[in-house]
Design a protein around this motif. Structure first.
Motif, short mmCIF file in Angstrom:
data_model
loop_
_atom_site.label_atom_id
_atom_site.label_comp_id
_atom_site.label_asym_id
_atom_site.label_seq_id
_atom_site.Cartn_x
_atom_site.Cartn_y
_atom_site.Cartn_z
N PRO A 14 0.82 -1.22 0.00
CA PRO A 14 0.00 0.00 0.00
C PRO A 14 0.85 1.27 0.00
O PRO A 14 2.03 1.23 0.36
CB PRO A 14 -0.80 -0.11 1.29
N PRO A 15 0.25 2.37 -0.37
CA PRO A 15 0.94 3.67 -0.29
C PRO A 15 1.04 4.14 1.16
O PRO A 15 0.45 3.55 2.06
CB PRO A 15 0.03 4.61 -1.08
N ASP A 16 1.76 5.23 1.38
CA ASP A 16 1.85 5.85 2.70
C ASP A 16 0.54 6.57 3.00
O ASP A 16 -0.03 7.21 2.13
CB ASP A 16 2.99 6.86 2.73
N ILE A 17 0.10 6.46 4.24
CA ILE A 17 -1.24 6.93 4.57
C ILE A 17 -1.22 7.93 5.73
O ILE A 17 -0.50 7.74 6.72
CB ILE A 17 -2.12 5.71 4.95
N ALA A 18 -2.02 8.96 5.60
CA ALA A 18 -2.08 10.02 6.61
C ALA A 18 -2.58 9.49 7.95
O ALA A 18 -3.33 8.52 8.02
CB ALA A 18 -3.01 11.13 6.12
N LEU A 19 -2.14 10.16 9.01
CA LEU A 19 -2.56 9.85 10.38
C LEU A 19 -4.07 9.62 10.45
O LEU A 19 -4.85 10.44 9.97
CB LEU A 19 -2.18 11.05 11.25
N CYS A 20 -4.47 8.51 11.08
CA CYS A 20 -5.90 8.21 11.16
C CYS A 20 -6.52 8.86 12.40
O CYS A 20 -5.81 9.34 13.30
CB CYS A 20 -6.14 6.71 11.17
N CYS B 59 -0.78 2.84 13.02
CA CYS B 59 -1.53 1.60 13.24
C CYS B 59 -1.76 0.92 11.90
O CYS B 59 -1.20 1.35 10.89
CB CYS B 59 -2.86 1.91 13.93
N THR B 60 -2.59 -0.13 11.87
CA THR B 60 -2.80 -0.82 10.59
C THR B 60 -3.54 0.06 9.59
O THR B 60 -3.56 -0.23 8.41
CB THR B 60 -3.61 -2.13 10.76
N ASN B 61 -4.14 1.16 10.07
CA ASN B 61 -4.88 2.03 9.15
C ASN B 61 -4.10 3.26 8.73
O ASN B 61 -4.60 4.07 7.95
CB ASN B 61 -6.19 2.49 9.79
N CYS B 62 -2.92 3.47 9.28
CA CYS B 62 -2.19 4.69 8.91
C CYS B 62 -0.69 4.53 9.10
O CYS B 62 -0.23 3.58 9.73
CB CYS B 62 -2.72 5.88 9.70
N GLY B 63 0.04 5.47 8.54
CA GLY B 63 1.48 5.50 8.72
C GLY B 63 2.24 5.21 7.45
O GLY B 63 1.66 5.07 6.38
N PRO B 64 3.58 5.14 7.58
CA PRO B 64 4.40 4.93 6.39
C PRO B 64 4.28 3.50 5.86
O PRO B 64 4.08 2.57 6.63
CB PRO B 64 5.82 5.18 6.91
N ARG B 65 4.36 3.31 4.58
CA ARG B 65 4.35 1.98 3.96
C ARG B 65 5.39 1.93 2.84
O ARG B 65 6.49 1.49 3.03
CB ARG B 65 2.97 1.64 3.37
N GLU C 283 -5.03 9.82 1.52
CA GLU C 283 -3.88 10.14 0.65
C GLU C 283 -3.32 11.52 0.97
O GLU C 283 -2.15 11.78 0.74
CB GLU C 283 -4.31 10.10 -0.82
N ALA C 284 -4.16 12.42 1.46
CA ALA C 284 -3.77 13.76 1.91
C ALA C 284 -2.83 14.49 0.96
O ALA C 284 -1.75 14.92 1.35
CB ALA C 284 -3.16 13.67 3.31
N PRO C 285 -3.23 14.65 -0.30
CA PRO C 285 -2.35 15.34 -1.24
C PRO C 285 -2.42 16.86 -1.09
O PRO C 285 -3.25 17.37 -0.33
CB PRO C 285 -2.95 14.96 -2.60
N ILE C 286 -1.58 17.56 -1.83
CA ILE C 286 -1.74 18.99 -2.02
C ILE C 286 -2.91 19.18 -2.99
O ILE C 286 -2.99 18.49 -4.00
CB ILE C 286 -0.47 19.61 -2.64
N VAL C 287 -3.84 20.07 -2.65
CA VAL C 287 -4.94 20.38 -3.55
C VAL C 287 -4.80 21.84 -3.97
O VAL C 287 -4.60 22.72 -3.12
CB VAL C 287 -6.31 20.17 -2.86
N LEU C 288 -4.87 22.08 -5.26
CA LEU C 288 -4.78 23.47 -5.75
C LEU C 288 -6.16 24.12 -5.61
O LEU C 288 -7.08 23.80 -6.34
CB LEU C 288 -4.31 23.50 -7.21
N LEU C 289 -6.27 25.00 -4.62
CA LEU C 289 -7.55 25.64 -4.31
C LEU C 289 -7.57 27.07 -4.82
O LEU C 289 -6.52 27.69 -4.96
CB LEU C 289 -7.76 25.67 -2.79
N TYR D 70 -0.29 15.63 7.77
CA TYR D 70 -0.61 14.22 7.50
C TYR D 70 0.26 13.24 8.28
O TYR D 70 0.05 12.04 8.20
CB TYR D 70 -0.57 13.93 6.00
N THR D 71 1.26 13.76 9.00
CA THR D 71 1.99 12.86 9.90
C THR D 71 1.79 13.36 11.32
O THR D 71 1.45 14.54 11.53
CB THR D 71 3.50 12.84 9.62
N PRO D 72 2.01 12.49 12.32
CA PRO D 72 1.88 12.94 13.71
C PRO D 72 2.84 14.11 14.01
O PRO D 72 2.48 15.02 14.75
CB PRO D 72 2.24 11.70 14.54
N LEU D 73 4.01 14.06 13.39
CA LEU D 73 4.98 15.14 13.63
C LEU D 73 4.43 16.49 13.15
O LEU D 73 4.54 17.51 13.84
CB LEU D 73 6.30 14.81 12.92
#
Ligand SMILES: [Zn+2]
Ligand SMILES: [Zn+2]
Length: 787
Positions: A118-124, A146-152, A293-299, A324-327
């Motif tokens: 899986p891809p890297d996933i934003a903090l759940c 956890c299994t739902n978030c974090g680096p992959r 996925e928490a991408p950059i969105v051009l608003l 998107y990360t705990p840090l």
């Protein structure tokens, strides 16, 4: 398999009225909490059986009453964990066996072949709550997951996706973490990056000289940011350079030090309230911002924004993302509102990802370094997206999306597409999956080339795929072309805009043929000139060049790209018998360039639509020199103020077919039978006249956009009449121009065409490798069949 009705299965019952079912599941079902989810569901329903990874997918056998088995299968499809993606689920009936309970069985050897990383996933949400809960043992722990978030993807080196294969292998779990990791009912069961303050990675804050700064690393880093300092911050896929986005002098200093004059910066904002105070946010944009996925969105910016003017000068959109990360979250908890967050690199080099590399290469740029000791195995920039005409569209597909596969219509041989020179990505086709790499960047320096080689090797290793054919761009001087030729594997050169067309077909799971309108910056043509305003009709097997924009001179060749005034002069020289005197010429070495044009020395001919935008922008004196590709074209679009000219007010359009040109090139699958030329010179002439008459730039830009839309509608009508094809594919970097794209899409649909456009893959050169690989696979399949 959502939406597909399940066939009732005729299941043999045992004496207790029980039945047994076998389910074979494929997709993203590893490292995403799928097995514990299945376990919990089975145990919750009182079912017996097992779940196991096998070479052909995740195998589940369940036993119980038919009613409960139906509930189980329903739950599998309905309540699947957020990151899991079931692509195929095959069900069959089995005889019942004597079993006590449901278990998670050991994987059989080579079990991970068919499952996907899986891809890297934003903090759940759950981890976020724990992070901010003073009573939790991971309170303020910057590496909670956890299994739902974090680096992959960024921490995996090889298969199987297990702790020893990740950059977490040097950290031994403490008893408490290990208990969570081994408990199938815990939400950290087999969460490979599982860690805590006792046993996991930690932070370190260093000053510009690399010496430790005392105190709480996060709190001290936030203090530095508030004082206007530049912080190099290690994230998921690499380092960011961060500064307070409301501090103009800090943002300016970052621009100077990074060698980035005008290209807009992305901003990370503490929460949605802050985002809404600066930008307009639609429902769709909101969903994307808070997505896993928490991408950059051009608003779209609001006019009353509170950010420093240098963040995104001359742009009506702003790239925004949420922590998107705990840090990130911890930093924003220190009373920060908005931070410029830009990939840490110098100019167009790849993003910096390791601590020593950061200290070496970011010295002189960063005032401080916030480091951690969890290594990054894969560099991965933030993804950039935009919502246009109601759809989420990728501009840079990277963190959060990679390496999730793009699903293809069908399988075939394993083929590698090496991409182009700018915004490079690679694509590996394996079965019916297109595995597209993260954004690698502009292949203009050794660092980028090394990154490219590393990504190629990594994707092949991770997906256990060895290409039978390598595909490259036709351009003989591209680094990727040279690399492909050194591989001792059969190679195929593919025309740039043909690849664009096929990328668009492939991501829409279409076979074609289609009428491709490909509007682009630069691409090497079959005739050795530079193309980029093309109507190509065909499919993966080949194309006919049906029409192109009139060729115009680029004085000095590629050099002219960064100096649009030279292009403007070239276009004027070609279009106007008497050269008009226009304001943009003032103070420039016009005579020298005219001499090149007169003597036809060092002139490259181009039909590029991107260059046409650049030339008109310079004619209008909007941008005469640029610091990044597309800068002038964006300025021209902005000048229109979001409005397109009325259909009746447009510049003159002519279409001609130069006599006697028929090309049929067997080898490159390319034909021409009397190509239409969409004449540009009448429009250039009229724009010059309008400028001399003092017409407003916004009026000229609106009319220019209208003229192009009409031109493309008319030429597509000709193509459709000539061929009977009514499917139109839009591709190429120019379609990032939202005024042109949204108008054209809308008017083509109004005219009754079926229009294919890009969503999952960038329309710019970032999508090229997909088209290349598909063309290559087609060629290779035919060839194998033929011999
Ligand atoms: Zn989590
Ligand atoms: Zn621990």
């Amino acid at each position: 398999m959502a939406g597909v009705a399940r066939k009732e299965i005729d299941t043999p019952l045992n004496i207790q009225g029980e039945a047994r079912r076998r389910l074979l599941v494929n997709g993203i079902v590893q490292g995403v909490g799928f097995r514990p989810f299945v376990y919990r569901t089975a145990v919750g329903l009182g079912l017996k059986g097992f779940i196991r990874n096998t070479p052909s997918g995740v195998l589940i056998e369940v036993q119980g009453s038919s009613l409960l088995l139906d509930s189980f299968c329903g739950a599998l499809k309905r309540d699947c964990p957020p990151l899991a993606r079931i692509e195929v689920m095959k069900e069959s009936a089995l005889d019942c066996v004597a079993e006590e309970r449901f278990i998670i069985a050991d994987s059989s050897a080579g079990a991970d072949v068919e499952t996907l990383i899986p891809p890297d996933i934003a903090l759940c949400g759950d981890c976020r709550r724990e992070l901010l809960d003073p009573a939790n043992r991971r309170f303020r722990y910057p590496f909670i997951n956890c299994t739902n978030c974090g680096p992959r993807y960024t921490i995996v080196d090889r298969l199987p996706y297990d702790r020893p294969s990740t950059s977490m292998h040097t950290f031994t779990m403490c008893p408490e973490c290990e208990r969570e990791y081994l408990d199938p009912l815990d939400r950290r069961f087999h969460a490979q990056p599982n860690a805590c303050p006792v046993c996991g990675p930690g932070l370190q804050l260093l000053d510009a000289a690399g010496l430790p700064i005392a105190g709480d690393a996060v709190a001290e880093a936030a203090v530095l940011l508030k004082q206007g300092h530049i912080l190099a911050l290690k994230g998921l896929g690499g380092f960011h350079l961060a500064v307070d986005a409301s501090n103009e002098s800090a943002v300016k200093r970052l621009r100077e030090r990074k060698g980035r004059e005008a290209k807009p910066f992305a901003v990370m904002m503490r929460d949605m309230a802050k985002v809404r105070s600066v930008c307009e946010v639609s429902e769709g944009e909101f969903t994307t911002l808070i997505s896993a996925e928490a991408p950059i969105v051009l608003l779209k910016k609001k006019t009353d924004g509170t950010l420093a003017p240098s963040v995104a000068p001359g742009n009506h959109r702003l790239g925004v993302m949420l922590p998107y990360t705990p840090l990130h979250l911890l930093l924003f908890e220190e009373c920060l509102d908005a931070l410029v967050m830009t990939s840490a690199n110098f100019s167009e080099e790849p993003i910096v990802s390791e601590n020593d590399e950061a200290l070496l290469r970011l010295t002189g740029i960063a005032d401080a370094f916030l480091l951690h000791n969890r290594p990054i195995y894969q560099k991965c920039d933030d993804s950039v997206t935009i919502h246009l005409s109601g759809e989420l569209r990728q501009i840079r597909r990277s963190r959060g999306y990679v390496p999730a596969p793009i699903l293809l219509r069908e399988g075939g041989p394993t083929v590698l597409g090496t991409g182009g020179e700018l915004k490079n990505t690679i694509t590996l086709l394996k079965g019916s999956h297109a595995l597209m790499s993260q954004h690698i960047g502009d292949m203009k320096n050794f660092e980028a080339y090394r990154h490219f080689e590393q990504v190629v090797a990594h994707l092949q290793r991770l997906f256990q795929a060895t290409p039978e054919l390598v595909v490259h761009d036709l351009h003989p001087d591209y680094m990727t072309t040279r690399w492909a030729e050194q591989q001792h594997i059969p190679v195929l050169g593919v025309q740039h805009h043909h690849a664009h067309l096929v990328a668009c077909l492939a991501e829409n799971r279409e076979e074609g043929p289609a009428i491709g309108l490909i509007l682009d910056g630069t691409g090497y043509g079959n005739d050795g000139t530079i193309w980029g305003g093309e109507v190509l009709i065909g499919d993966a097997a080949g194309v006919e060049r049906f029409a192109s924009l009139e060729s115009m001179p680029m004085p000095g060749g590629d050099v002219a790209v960064m100096h649009p005034w030279r292009l403007a002069l070239g276009y004027l020289h070609r279009s106007c018998p008497d050269l008009p005197d226009l304001p943009f010429m003032k103070g420039r070495s016009v005579e020298l360039v005219l001499e090149l044009l007169e003597k036809k020395v060092n002139i490259v001919e181009t039909s590029s639509c991107g260059r046409l935008f650049d030339a008109v922008a310079a004619l209008c004196n909007l941008r005469n020199e640029i610091s990044y590709e597309g800068e002038a074209a964006i300025a021209l679009m902005h000048a229109a103020g979001g409005a397109i000219g009325h259909k009746e007010f447009r510049y003159t359009l002519n279409y001609v077919i130069p006599p006697g040109k028929t090309i049929d090139n067997e080898k490159t699958h390319y034909t021409e039978k009397g190509r239409w030329i969409m004449m540009v010179s009448p429009m250039i002439q009229e724009i010059a006249t309008a400028l001399q008459a003092g017409m407003s730039i916004s009026g000229i830009s609106q009319r220019f956009h209208r003229t192009l839309v009409t031109c493309f509608l008319e030429i597509i009508e000709k193509a459709s009449k000539a061929t009977g094809i009514t499917t139109i594919a839009l591709s190429g970097g120019v379609f990032q121009n939202e005024l042109l794209f949204t108008t054209l899409l809308h008017e083509l649909q109004q005219d009754g065409y079926r229009v294919l456009s890009h969503e999952h893959v960038p329309s710019n050169d970032g999508g090229l490798s997909l088209g290349q690989a598909i063309i290559g696979r087609n060629y290779w399949t035919e060839k194998v069949f033929f011999f």
